[in-house]
Design an enzyme around this catalytic site. Structure first.
Site, PDB file in Angstrom:
ATOM      1  N   SER A 140       0.920  -1.049   0.101  1.00  7.64           N
ATOM      2  CA  SER A 140      -0.023  -0.024  -0.036  1.00  7.64           C
ATOM      3  C   SER A 140       0.795   1.330  -0.064  1.00  7.64           C
ATOM      4  O   SER A 140       1.627   1.581  -0.754  1.00  7.64           O
ATOM      5  CB  SER A 140      -1.002  -0.088   1.159  1.00  7.64           C
ATOM      6  OG  SER A 140      -1.886   0.996   1.009  1.00  7.64           O
ATOM      7  N   ASP A 227      -9.766  -5.954  -3.949  1.00 12.68           N
ATOM      8  CA  ASP A 227      -9.049  -4.978  -3.024  1.00 12.68           C
ATOM      9  C   ASP A 227      -9.966  -3.774  -3.280  1.00 12.68           C
ATOM     10  O   ASP A 227     -10.054  -2.932  -4.546  1.00 12.68           O
ATOM     11  CB  ASP A 227      -7.785  -4.563  -3.462  1.00 12.68           C
ATOM     12  CG  ASP A 227      -7.024  -3.701  -2.625  1.00 12.68           C
ATOM     13  OD1 ASP A 227      -7.713  -2.665  -1.989  1.00 12.68           O
ATOM     14  OD2 ASP A 227      -5.805  -3.658  -2.515  1.00 12.68           O
ATOM     15  N   HIS A 263      -7.716  -5.905   0.806  1.00 10.61           N
ATOM     16  CA  HIS A 263      -6.426  -5.187   0.670  1.00 10.61           C
ATOM     17  C   HIS A 263      -5.264  -5.610   1.534  1.00 10.61           C
ATOM     18  O   HIS A 263      -4.035  -5.519   1.066  1.00 10.61           O
ATOM     19  CB  HIS A 263      -6.815  -3.633   0.990  1.00 10.61           C
ATOM     20  CG  HIS A 263      -5.871  -2.690   1.026  1.00 10.61           C
ATOM     21  ND1 HIS A 263      -5.076  -2.280  -0.120  1.00 10.61           N
ATOM     22  CD2 HIS A 263      -5.034  -2.175   2.061  1.00 10.61           C
ATOM     23  CE1 HIS A 263      -4.034  -1.378   0.038  1.00 10.61           C
ATOM     24  NE2 HIS A 263      -3.965  -1.118   1.401  1.00 10.61           N
TER      25      HIS A 263
END
Length: 285
Positions: A140, A227, A263
């Protein structure tokens, strides 16, 4: 061995010439926050050993991952510890650190500061790893830190041994504007301008889409189909940019995981470890 149990940070020598006070403060942060999880095959052997032993262990030939986490919480978040366990069981050393301003690290988290932290941890690791390869793994927000650091190291003539980008975005501006919780505010007059002005003021960009154009390191992109935090389309776009830019197309690969991992939970995929090991072993053979 749990990431909280093993600390690898001994006599740390700063790689550059900044002011002594700043260097001392930074290395004190690393000394307190860098966690070294050894491959599980060495877990019993590692018990009770001092930090010098852990540094020496980095030269044992088992590949090394420097893990750069996302924007929420800290290195000891449950899904991060799960990933560390998966990698450790797969024969990796894992070095994870909280950037400045995260966890119990001091300082203010800026893009430049986070990038500096990643570069110094990577260089510290390479100085102790001998011929053992070292991979930068970003998740991320950490993908932006990873490509920023990799670009700087590439420009210094020291390309990183490999890069894994888990749930990457193209750049922080696009990712932030399209973040699910912010979409409801986009039609408010002046919101986008105010938001973008704030990001410009703080110099927040994390331009993955530009950085990958300058890299030559093996690059593996991992993304979950479901995600919703960083949608799959961003990972696909980044892969397209990187694949077009790389001279050696075999050095760039993207793997899309089926729904169920969202995610943060690719660490639960039964194919994650073999995907990473296969890619790295081919690149490092």
């Amino acid at each position: 061995m749990d990431a909280q149990d093993c600390q690898a940070a001994a006599t740390l020598e700063p790689p550059g010439p900044p002011a002594h006070g700043c260097v001392a403060a930074w290395w004190d942060m690393v000394d307190r926050n860098l966690r070294h999880t050894v491959p599980s095959c060495r877990e019993e052997e590692a018990k009770g050993k001092d930090r010098c032993w852990y540094e020496a262990a980095l030269r044992d030939g088992n590949p090394i991952v420097v893990y750069l986490h996302g924007s929420a919480e800290h290195r000891a978040a449950s899904h991060r510890l799960k990933l560390v366990k998966v990698l450790s069981d797969g024969g990796f050393h894992v070095l994870s650190v909280d950037y400045r301003g995260f966890g119990d690290s001091t300082g203010k988290p800026t893009e430049e500061g986070l990038t500096t932290d990643a570069i110094r941890v990577y260089e510290w690791t390479k100085a102790r790893s001998g011929i053992t390869p070292v991979c930068l793994w970003g998740h991320s927000l950490g993908t932006g830190v990873a490509t920023n650091a990799a670009k700087v190291l590439e420009e210094k003539g020291c390309p990183v041994d490999a890069i894994v980008l888990e749930a990457p975005f193209t750049n922080m501006w696009v990712a932030s504007i399209n973040y699910p919780l912010l979409k409801i505010y986009r039609n408010i007059p002046g919101f986008l301008r105010t938001f973008m002005d704030a990001m410009r003021k703080d110099k927040i960009v994390f331009p993955n889409d530009e950085n990958v154009k300058f890299l030559s390191s093996p690059l593996l992109i991992l993304h979950g189909e479901d995600d919703r935090t960083v949608p799959l389309e961003y990972g696909k776009k980044l892969y397209e940019i990187a694949h077009n830019a790389y001279r050696n197309k075999e050095r760039v690969k993207m793997v899309i995981f089926p729904p169920g991992f969202q995610h943060n939970l690719l660490c639960k995929s039964p194919t994650l470890l073999i995907t990473v090991r296969d890619f790295l072993s081919k690149q490092w053979s």
